[in-house]
Design a protein around this motif. Structure first.
Motif, short mmCIF file in Angstrom:
data_model
loop_
_atom_site.label_atom_id
_atom_site.label_comp_id
_atom_site.label_asym_id
_atom_site.label_seq_id
_atom_site.Cartn_x
_atom_site.Cartn_y
_atom_site.Cartn_z
N PHE A 66 0.74 -1.23 -0.08
CA PHE A 66 -0.02 -0.03 0.04
C PHE A 66 0.91 1.17 0.07
O PHE A 66 0.62 2.11 -0.77
N GLN A 106 2.15 2.01 -3.37
CA GLN A 106 0.94 2.15 -4.40
C GLN A 106 0.37 3.90 -4.05
O GLN A 106 0.04 4.22 -4.97
N THR A 107 0.53 4.12 -3.14
CA THR A 107 0.06 5.53 -2.47
C THR A 107 1.16 6.74 -2.72
O THR A 107 0.92 8.00 -2.80
N HIS A 130 -3.17 5.16 -5.57
CA HIS A 130 -4.11 4.39 -4.59
C HIS A 130 -4.46 5.24 -3.45
O HIS A 130 -3.29 5.98 -3.01
N GLN A 151 -8.17 -0.69 -2.59
CA GLN A 151 -7.69 -0.49 -4.14
C GLN A 151 -6.58 -1.50 -4.15
O GLN A 151 -6.29 -2.03 -5.08
N THR A 152 -5.75 -1.53 -3.05
CA THR A 152 -4.45 -2.33 -3.25
C THR A 152 -4.60 -3.56 -3.04
O THR A 152 -4.28 -4.50 -3.59
#
Length: 182
Positions: free
Chosen positions: A24, A27-28, A41, A46-47
């Motif tokens: 996560f 992805q953010t 994200h 979402q992840t």
């Protein structure tokens, strides 16, 4: 016995739900999504859905995205591998933590994915699907031996000026190109 794949510096493992906490933050990170910020994200769900898509790819195609860890520290540094698009083409992709950009990890990860995809089904074309302003990804595609076969508008991108590139290991039929662009 583990079915992990090892490269010179990476341990590549099939994703599990427990990888969420390590993936996560990658992805953010806006630095990771510089070239497509609308896909960054904002919610762990979402992840988790992304991890589930990868798991479905493993179940359906025998290959998908791996979680990439450094062999010497076990730190999660990203994800990548090959997925089957539209049942017609292998798509090589990766996402590496911004703290590890520029070290060749994306190329190392992508090569492992290509090797596995070719072992599973060498008759399917290999593609890399990227946006034109992501020159680092284009450079990786070229290092992998892929050549530009398509340049056009990026359908569905909130920025209408973005151009989509498709690199491939061979000429694509219209059906294969269509599968790549969906």
């Amino acid at each position: 016995m583990s079915d992990d794949t090892f490269t010179e510096r990476l341990r590549l493992a099939r994703p599990v739900s427990g990888d969420l906490d390590a993936l996560f933050p990658i992805q953010t990170d806006p630095r990771v999504w510089t070239h497509y910020p609308s896909l960054r994200h904002t919610d762990p769900a979402q992840t988790l859905e992304m991890i589930e898509r990868w798991r479905r790819s493993w179940a359906e195609a025998g290959l998908g995205s791996w979680v990439a860890r450094l062999r010497d520290t076990d730190e999660v540094v990203g994800n990548g591998g090959c997925t089957l698009l539209g049942g017609r083409v292998w798509n090589v992709g990766y996402r590496i933590s911004a703290d590890h950009h520029g070290r060749g990890l994306a190329t190392e990860l992508a090569r492992a994915g290509i090797e596995r995809a070719r072992a599973i089904d060498p008759d399917r074309p290999m593609i890399a699907y990227l946006v034109e302003h992501n020159t680092a990804s284009a450079h990786v595609a070229e290092k992998l031996g892929l050549a530009l076969v398509h340049r056009g508008p990026d359908a569905g991108n909130p920025d209408p000026s973005v151009v989509r590139l498709v690199y491939a290991d061979r000429p694509l039929t219209l059906a294969q190109l269509d599968a790549a662009l969906r």
